[in-house]
Design a protein around this motif. Structure first.
Motif, PDB file in Angstrom:
ATOM      1  N   GLN A 166       0.823  -1.207   0.000  1.00  0.00           N
ATOM      2  CA  GLN A 166       0.000   0.000   0.000  1.00  0.00           C
ATOM      3  C   GLN A 166       0.862   1.263   0.000  1.00  0.00           C
ATOM      4  N   ALA A 167       1.970   1.225   0.742  1.00  0.00           N
ATOM      5  CA  ALA A 167       2.862   2.384   0.765  1.00  0.00           C
ATOM      6  C   ALA A 167       3.437   2.647  -0.623  1.00  0.00           C
ATOM      7  N   PHE A 168       3.768   1.590  -1.345  1.00  0.00           N
ATOM      8  CA  PHE A 168       4.296   1.785  -2.694  1.00  0.00           C
ATOM      9  C   PHE A 168       3.218   2.250  -3.664  1.00  0.00           C
ATOM     10  N   PHE A 169       1.962   1.872  -3.431  1.00  0.00           N
ATOM     11  CA  PHE A 169       0.881   2.445  -4.231  1.00  0.00           C
ATOM     12  C   PHE A 169       0.863   3.966  -4.086  1.00  0.00           C
ATOM     13  N   VAL A 170       0.979   4.436  -2.867  1.00  0.00           N
ATOM     14  CA  VAL A 170       0.939   5.874  -2.622  1.00  0.00           C
ATOM     15  C   VAL A 170       2.161   6.552  -3.237  1.00  0.00           C
ATOM     16  N   ARG A 171       3.320   5.919  -3.142  1.00  0.00           N
ATOM     17  CA  ARG A 171       4.520   6.473  -3.772  1.00  0.00           C
ATOM     18  C   ARG A 171       4.325   6.597  -5.284  1.00  0.00           C
ATOM     19  N   PHE A 172       3.672   5.592  -5.881  1.00  0.00           N
ATOM     20  CA  PHE A 172       3.377   5.676  -7.309  1.00  0.00           C
ATOM     21  C   PHE A 172       2.406   6.824  -7.591  1.00  0.00           C
ATOM     22  N   GLU A 173       1.378   6.958  -6.769  1.00  0.00           N
ATOM     23  CA  GLU A 173       0.415   8.040  -6.980  1.00  0.00           C
ATOM     24  C   GLU A 173       1.087   9.408  -6.957  1.00  0.00           C
ATOM     25  N   THR A 224     -10.417   6.853  -5.097  1.00  0.00           N
ATOM     26  CA  THR A 224     -10.068   7.450  -3.802  1.00  0.00           C
ATOM     27  C   THR A 224      -8.559   7.686  -3.726  1.00  0.00           C
ATOM     28  N   PRO A 225      -8.062   8.685  -4.455  1.00  0.00           N
ATOM     29  CA  PRO A 225      -6.611   8.909  -4.513  1.00  0.00           C
ATOM     30  C   PRO A 225      -5.989   9.076  -3.124  1.00  0.00           C
ATOM     31  N   PHE A 226      -4.820   8.486  -2.951  1.00  0.00           N
ATOM     32  CA  PHE A 226      -4.021   8.576  -1.729  1.00  0.00           C
ATOM     33  C   PHE A 226      -4.711   7.945  -0.514  1.00  0.00           C
ATOM     34  N   TYR A 227      -5.697   7.105  -0.785  1.00  0.00           N
ATOM     35  CA  TYR A 227      -6.413   6.395   0.272  1.00  0.00           C
ATOM     36  C   TYR A 227      -5.523   5.365   0.963  1.00  0.00           C
ATOM     37  N   CYS A 228      -4.614   4.765   0.192  1.00  0.00           N
ATOM     38  CA  CYS A 228      -3.931   3.553   0.662  1.00  0.00           C
ATOM     39  C   CYS A 228      -2.988   3.785   1.837  1.00  0.00           C
ATOM     40  N   TYR A 229      -2.603   5.046   2.081  1.00  0.00           N
ATOM     41  CA  TYR A 229      -1.733   5.292   3.241  1.00  0.00           C
ATOM     42  C   TYR A 229      -2.392   4.797   4.524  1.00  0.00           C
ATOM     43  N   ALA A 230      -3.723   4.869   4.568  1.00  0.00           N
ATOM     44  CA  ALA A 230      -4.445   4.485   5.784  1.00  0.00           C
ATOM     45  C   ALA A 230      -4.264   3.002   6.088  1.00  0.00           C
ATOM     46  N   TYR A 231      -4.150   2.169   5.053  1.00  0.00           N
ATOM     47  CA  TYR A 231      -3.906   0.750   5.281  1.00  0.00           C
ATOM     48  C   TYR A 231      -2.566   0.550   5.991  1.00  0.00           C
TER      49      TYR A 231
END
Length: 305
Positions: A166-173, A224-231
Motif C-alpha cells: 500500500q505504501a508503494f501504491f501511494v509512492r506511485f500516486e 479514492t486517490p491517496f487512500y492507501c496510506y491508511a492501510y
C-alpha cells in the motif's frame, strides 16, 4: 540468482503449503467468541449480537460476492458481516477480523450516525487486533508444521500486502500526479509503475513486463486517490498496539477500549493520546516491527515443507 531461481510476481501470494486441518463453522464461531471473551467480556458480548440478530452470511454459494466485509449501517443496529467460510484455519482468523470490525462499530454506538464510523487510519484498530488474537490462539493449539506454516505465512502475507504494498501504491500516486502535470502519457505512467515495482522488490522477485499495467486495475488509484496510506498506518498501529498488549494486558485494556469507543468522533492523535500513546515516538512503532521479526523467526524454525 538466475531468473528461474527467483519468485515470480505471479506467485507472490501462493501458499508455501496447505495444512490438512479443517474447522467446522460452529467450532470456528465458538473459538472466536471464546478468544474474544478471554480478551474482554464485552468483546465477546458485542460479537455475539451479530449472530443473535442474524446479521452474518457465512456460506459459500453460487452468485454470492466473494471475500469478506463488515457493514456498520447505523449506531443502534448490530453490523452486518459477510464471509465465505471454507473451513480453512485462515478462515477462522478472517471471521475474527470481520467480527472485530463489528465490535468496533458497536463500542462507538453512543455517537451519531455521522461520527460513529472510525476514520480511515483507525478503521483496522479492532479488526486486525482481533485477527491477531485469533491467530495466536490457533498457533497455541496447533502442532502440525504445515498448518502452522499456513497460519504464519498468511499473517506475513497480510502484513506485506497491507503495509509495504500500500505504501508503494501511494509512492506511485505521488510520482504519477507530478508526471501528469508535465503532460505524461499513459505509457509514461506504466513505465513509472514498473520502476515502482523494481524499487519495491529489487532482485528478489522476477517482474514480468506486463505488470507495468497492474496499476490500471487498482480502483483506489482512481476513485479514492491517496487512500492507501491508511492501510499502512492502520496495520503498523495495530502491530505496535498488540506488542503493548502482550507486555501488560491489564494496563492496556482500559485505554484500548476507550480508543475504540471514540469511533470517528476525534482525530487519531487525540484518540491515541487517551491510551497514553505518543504516535511520534519511534519506540512505540518499533514494537510492531519486533512482532514481524518474530513471525519470520517462527516460520524459519519450521521443518522444510
Amino acid at each position: 540468482m538466475t531468473g528461474s531461481d527467483r519468485l515470480r510476481r505471479y506467485d507472490l501470494y501462493a501458499p508455501a503449503t496447505a495444512g490438512e486441518r479443517r474447522v467446522d463453522y460452529r467450532d470456528a464461531v465458538d473459538a472466536v467468541l471464546a478468544t474474544f471473551g478471554d480478551f474482554h467480556p464485552r468483546f465477546a458480548r458485542e460479537a455475539r449480537r451479530v449472530f443473535d440478530d442474524g446479521h452474518i452470511d457465512s456460506e459459500i454459494r453460487a452468485g454470492k460476492k466473494m471475500g469478506a466485509f463488515c457493514a456498520s449501517a447505523v449506531p443502534h443496529l448490530a453490523p452486518w458481516v459477510l464471509v465465505n467460510f471454507a473451513g480453512r484455519l485462515r478462515d477462522v482468523a478472517i471471521l475474527a477480523h470481520e467480527l472485530g470490525h463489528a465490535v468496533h462499530g458497536m463500542l462507538a454506538s453512543e455517537h451519531s450516525v455521522l461520527t460513529f464510523h472510525p476514520s480511515l487510519p483507525m478503521a483496522e484498530t479492532a479488526s486486525v487486533f482481533a485477527e491477531m488474537l485469533m491467530t495466536d490462539r490457533l498457533l497455541r493449539d496447533e502442532s502440525d508444521p504445515d498448518s502452522r506454516r499456513e497460519l504464519l505465512g498468511g499473517a506475513l502475507d497480510d502484513i506485506y500486502a497491507t503495509v509495504l504494498r500500500q505504501a508503494f501504491f501511494v509512492r506511485f500516486e505521488i510520482s504519477a500526479h507530478r508526471a501528469i502535470l508535465e503532460n505524461a502519457s499513459t505509457e509514461d505512467l506504466c513505465d513509472l509503475y514498473l520502476e515502482n515495482l523494481s524499487e519495491q522488490f529489487g532482485d528478489s522477485v522476477e517482474i514480468p513486463r506486463e505488470f507495468r499495467y497492474e496499476w490500471l486495475g487498482i480502483p483506489h488509484i482512481f476513485s479514492t486517490p491517496f487512500y492507501c496510506y491508511a492501510y499502512s498506518f492502520g496495520q503498523l498501529l495495530v502491530l505496535a498496539l498488540y506488542r503493548r498488549y502482550q507486555k501488560d494486558p491489564d494496563a492496556f485494556l482500559p485505554g484500548y477500549l476507550r480508543m475504540l469507543s471514540y469511533g470517528g468522533s476525534a482525530r487519531p492523535e487525540q484518540i491515541l493520546a487517551e491510551a497514553d500513546i505518543n504516535a511520534s515516538d519511534p519506540a512505540f512503532w518499533q514494537g510492531g516491527f519486533d512482532i514481524v521479526a518474530e513471525i519470520v523467526d517462527q516460520l524459519e524454525s519450521l521443518p522444510a515443507a
